[in-house]
Design an enzyme around this catalytic site. Structure first.
Site, PDB file in Angstrom:
ATOM      1  N   ASP A   1       0.852  -1.186   0.000  1.00 39.39           N
ATOM      2  CA  ASP A   1       0.000   0.000   0.000  1.00 39.39           C
ATOM      3  C   ASP A   1       0.893   1.242   0.000  1.00 39.39           C
ATOM      4  O   ASP A   1       2.092   1.176   0.289  1.00 39.39           O
ATOM      5  CB  ASP A   1      -0.886   0.019   1.245  1.00 39.39           C
ATOM      6  CG  ASP A   1      -1.952  -1.060   1.205  1.00 39.39           C
ATOM      7  OD1 ASP A   1      -2.279  -1.524   0.103  1.00 39.39           O
ATOM      8  OD2 ASP A   1      -2.441  -1.448   2.283  1.00 39.39           O
TER       9      ASP A   1
ATOM     10  N   ASP B   1      -4.557  -3.010   5.209  1.00 33.52           N
ATOM     11  CA  ASP B   1      -5.033  -2.489   6.493  1.00 33.52           C
ATOM     12  C   ASP B   1      -6.549  -2.553   6.648  1.00 33.52           C
ATOM     13  O   ASP B   1      -7.060  -2.485   7.754  1.00 33.52           O
ATOM     14  CB  ASP B   1      -4.570  -1.042   6.698  1.00 33.52           C
ATOM     15  CG  ASP B   1      -4.929  -0.146   5.516  1.00 33.52           C
ATOM     16  OD1 ASP B   1      -5.749  -0.572   4.666  1.00 33.52           O
ATOM     17  OD2 ASP B   1      -4.392   0.978   5.434  1.00 33.52           O
TER      18      ASP B   1
ATOM     19  N   ASP C   1      -9.160  -6.107   2.617  1.00 30.16           N
ATOM     20  CA  ASP C   1      -7.842  -6.611   2.222  1.00 30.16           C
ATOM     21  C   ASP C   1      -7.600  -8.024   2.744  1.00 30.16           C
ATOM     22  O   ASP C   1      -6.607  -8.654   2.360  1.00 30.16           O
ATOM     23  CB  ASP C   1      -6.736  -5.697   2.765  1.00 30.16           C
ATOM     24  CG  ASP C   1      -6.672  -4.368   2.038  1.00 30.16           C
ATOM     25  OD1 ASP C   1      -6.961  -4.358   0.824  1.00 30.16           O
ATOM     26  OD2 ASP C   1      -6.344  -3.354   2.666  1.00 30.16           O
TER      27      ASP C   1
END
Length: 841
Positions: free
Chosen positions: A160, A483, A487
């Site tokens: 990310d 997070d 996900d």
């Protein structure tokens, strides 16, 4: 709740009271079903564990075969001895012969026990447990032990952006309203009229979650913030704009969370925007919307000018705004479009709320790249790991951040136009109509892809799955960060899933293998370092253990087959087994990472566990030890009759003077047959053979009762007992063998052919302590009365100890010679028998 009364399990009710009908609990809830899906592969083993299991099975089978063959050979020789009527084998004697064949069985079982690498699970556990403790200091909380060593083989990291590559501390640094751009947000009010400034502030405050909050100190800087980083940045700017209205808290007080006129359409990765509708002061309603710039701009039909007037948005306006969005993005800024709409009544169909919006302006938010991230990305490149950014940001913003991090380079961008893709383009190209991956098309994209922008959690899952399934190049080991709750499938699917400790949801953390406590990409690189260290430490132990296995089993099998007994007795073999299993695992599995761990490429998934260099080590040292021990067993010790002790020769009976000044510990019958000497054996009584008895001189009858046998009744029992007595010869063999393993334990610290095997040894106190303990225990087992008897040893003098130490120390210079052999000169079969498919140095 008015639109949909369904509430998912895990939803928090902040205030109020009411009644609820429970429709599902446990695994029947949406969250429960997701957890069940994540647990489907919970019991899957890591790559290293599968390799170790396969190798353990193979070695166990080989050990079983060796043990069985040894017993069969011993039993065959036992039977042949009776056939040839060897000494004390003329007839069956229960008092001695039952014990002999039982010893054969015990020897076979011992060879099997020594061959089986039962210390491997202990070594793996120690290495993983040791690394887990150390990784915690590097901000990595390991939930699954196997993830440690798997991370050492990682070839791809899908990361990310926000909070991982960047600081996660958003700040508004650019604003655009009425065609004008403000690059100093502290002076935002200077180019806006009071009405526009108030509209800006209210649009940013009302359309935020009440969980987001900031505290500003006396100097006007953020003292503390909580909630969403983007919203906190907007609140900070709006607080300055709304000073005349009591700051952002004053506006929030006018539109509380429990206001019946307040309703919200939450942000989602599919919609890429959020809207909140509240009651207007003059009657009616007003809807505020913020979200991805190109998405919200497409919903706008009007625009607020700098003087506060509203007009229809023109093509020229759109082009200017899109150009400015691109400029913001090129600076690495996250762009948000702020818009609003006045409503007389709230439509029942929420899909129609956000039509015909009026554009207020743009904001550019900066999320600075973490200072340590560019170096961490550079380290990954040097370690053969490709880092791919997966973000929901605008492609140009994502590309700008990727360039700052070092993920994108001019060479990569010039080589392919597939370096940057949006989630929509990615899905259209690689996902078929039946929701499966078009692997052929996927394989054309992923080697070049570095940035996946405007992506959804499903895109991340598709990316991870496709890379894992790809068969181009080496098999990939994929790590992924996440997070959010959505996900979780990607975190579970990846070979190693990293959840964020500060911003990650509980579901994401439960799905992950490792939790990054500081949300920092540099901490993930530390996990790679420890993963490679674990893999190396296990390989160090493995090459050491298999070398001892090879030598001990060969000595036991060959010795038992030739000498009819193993030169190393059962207790000694078990002690050697304990050295190479328990103590060696503690010594070698606790090595700290070396500086060069992150300067070489990762181990491929299909690489054999034993590299050619490790096999060279095992074969080289194994052959040297066998050569030395063979000379010591067969060419040391004088052949003579036993004197006062098993180590002394009876005066005048020396038949052959061999190496050393001690009596041979080999079986007497073997020595005589080997050297062609006559076997001194008192024959058993035979009434028909007068050479087997003496006549009783006091008797005149001449019957059998007058014949006195030459062989006493306990002759064979004593002969067998004498053969079992400890000797200095075999004690020296045993001690030299153990000391060669102790010195070779130092060599085993290096698995890549390094010449300096002592590098870093003084910093590993575990290794030094265990080496000392092993040496002291060996000395006690040889010298301590009572203990040495139980071990089948006898005390050695100082000269004999010096000899054993010198023999053991030869392992160090021999290692230099072994390293001169080129690994590629080893035959192909030395690698092809392993579970892996590819050879390696």
């Amino acid at each position: 709740v008015l639109a949909s009364p369904a509430v998912f399990a895990g939803t928090y009710v902040e205030e109020g009271e009411g009644l609820m009908v429970v429709l599902a609990v446990g695994t029947s809830t949406y969250q429960g079903m997701m957890v069940e899906k994540m647990n489907e592969d919970e019991d899957s083993k890591s790559v290293l564990q599968n390799k170790l299991d396969d190798m353990t099975t193979l070695i166990t089978r080989a050990g079983a075969i060796a043990g069985v063959l040894t017993v069969l050979v011993l039993l065959a020789r036992f039977g042949m001895a009776f056939w040839d009527r060897s000494c004390c084998k003329e007839r069956w004697d229960n008092s001695i012969h039952h014990l002999e064949w039982l010893r054969f069985m015990v020897t076979g079982v011992t060879i099997f026990v020594v061959a089986v690498p039962e210390g491997l699970p202990l070594a793996v556990t120690i290495a993983l447990a040791f690394s887990v403790k150390k990784m915690m200091n590097d901000q990595n909380l390991v939930r699954h032990l196997s993830a440690c060593e798997t991370m050492g083989s990682a070839t791809t990291i899908c990361s990310d952006k926000t909070g991982t590559l960047t600081t996660g501390k958003m700040s508004v640094v650019r604003m655009m309203a009425g065609g004008e751009v403000c690059r100093n947000t502290a002076k935002a009010g200077e180019f806006l009229t009071a009405g526009v400034r108030s509209l800006w502030g209210r649009a940013m405050v009302v359309n935020t979650s009440f969980k987001s909050d900031v505290e500003v100190d006396a100097s006007g800087q953020i003292k503390k913030y909580a909630g969403n980083d983007t919203e906190c940045a907007l609140l900070f700017v709006s607080d300055k704009m709304l000073k005349d209205e009591g700051g952002y808290r004053g506006v929030r007080a006018k539109h509380p969370m429990d206001d019946p006129k307040r309703s919200t359409i939450s942000f989602s990765s599919d919609r890429k925007r959020m809207s909140t509708c509240v009651g207007a002061e003059g009657g009616g309603y007003v809807l505020y919307c913020k979200g991805a710039s190109e998405v919200v701009l497409g919903l706008c039909s009007r625009i607020v000018r700098a003087d506060g007037t509203e007009e229809g948005i023109t093509n020229e306006d759109r082009e200017g705004i899109e150009r400015e969005i691109g400029n913001f993005a090129d600076e690495g800024l996250r762009t948000l479009t702020i818009a609003y709409r006045k409503l007389d009544e709230v439509p029942e169909d929420k899909d129609s709320w956000e039509q015909g919006l009026t554009l207020i302006g743009l904001v550019g938010l900066e999320d600075p790249v973490r200072a340590e991230v560019p170096d961490a990305i550079k380290t990954c490149k040097g370690a053969g790991i490709v880092v791919r950014m997966v973000t929901g940001d605008n492609p140009r913003t994502a590309a700008a951040i990727a360039r700052k991090c070092g993920i994108l380079t001019p060479e990569l961008e010039a080589a392919s136009d597939l370096c940057i893709m949006t989630g929509i383009d990615f899905r259209e190209r690689v996902v078929k109509d039946d929701e499966t991956i078009d692997q052929a098309e996927f394989d054309k994209i992923w080697p070049h892809l570095r940035v996946l922008a405007r992506s959804s959690p499903l895109d991340k899952l598709t990316l991870v799955t496709g890379i894992q399934q790809s068969r181009i190049g080496v098999p990939q080991t994929v790590a992924v960060t996440g997070d959010g709750t959505n996900d979780a499938p990607a975190l579970k699917r990846a070979d190693v899933g990293f959840a964020m400790g500060q911003t990650g949801t509980q579901v994401a953390q439960n799905a992950a293998d490792i939790i990054v406590m500081d949300d920092n990409f540099a901490s993930i690189v530390q996990a790679v370092k420890w993963g490679r260290c674990v893999y190396d430490n296990i390989c160090k132990f493995l090459q050491f253990q298999l070398t001892v296995n090879l030598t001990a089993c060969a000595i036991a099998v060959v010795g038992a087959s030739i000498l009819t007994e193993s030169p190393l007795n059962v207790i000694q073999l078990l002690w050697v087994n304990m050295i190479m299993d328990s103590l060696a695992s503690l010594a070698l599995a606790t090595e700290d990472p070396r500086p060069d761990l992150l300067t070489r490429r990762p181990y491929p998934r299909d690489q054999p566990l034993l590299s050619r260099r490790m096999l060279r080590f095992m074969l080289g040292h194994g052959m040297w030890q066998l050569l030395v021990l063979t000379v010591m067993i067969f060419f040391m010790g004088d052949v003579c009759q036993q004197g006062g002790t098993p180590d002394d020769c009876k005066p005048g009976t020396l038949h052959t003077n061999m190496l050393g000044e001690i009596r041979s510990g080999r079986p007497t019958e073997f020595d005589h047959h080997w050297l062609g000497l006559k076997v001194n054996c008192i024959p058993p009584f035979d009434a028909m053979d007068n050479s087997t008895y003496n006549l009783n001189a006091t008797s005149s009858s001449g019957g059998d009762g007058d014949k006195v046998p030459l062989r006493p009744k306990d002759y064979c029992v004593k002969t067998v007992a004498n053969e079992q007595l400890p000797t200095q010869h075999y004690t020296i063999v045993f001690t030299a063998f153990v000391l060669m393993q102790l010195f070779n334990q130092i060599n085993a610290r290096k698995i890549h052919g390094e010449a300096d095997v002592t590098e870093g040894i003084w910093s590993n106190r575990y290794f030094l302590w265990i080496m000392g303990v092993e040496a002291v225990l060996q000395f006690a087992m040889v010298q301590m009365p009572g203990v040495n008897t139980a071990m089948g040893c006898t005390a050695l003098d100082a000269n004999q100890w010096v000899l054993c130490i010198l023999i053991g120390a030869t392992s160090l210079p021999v290692n230099l010679v072994v390293n001169l052999v080129r690994p590629e000169t080893l035959p192909t079969w030395t690698v092809s028998w392993q579970p892996g498919r590819r050879g390696s140095e």
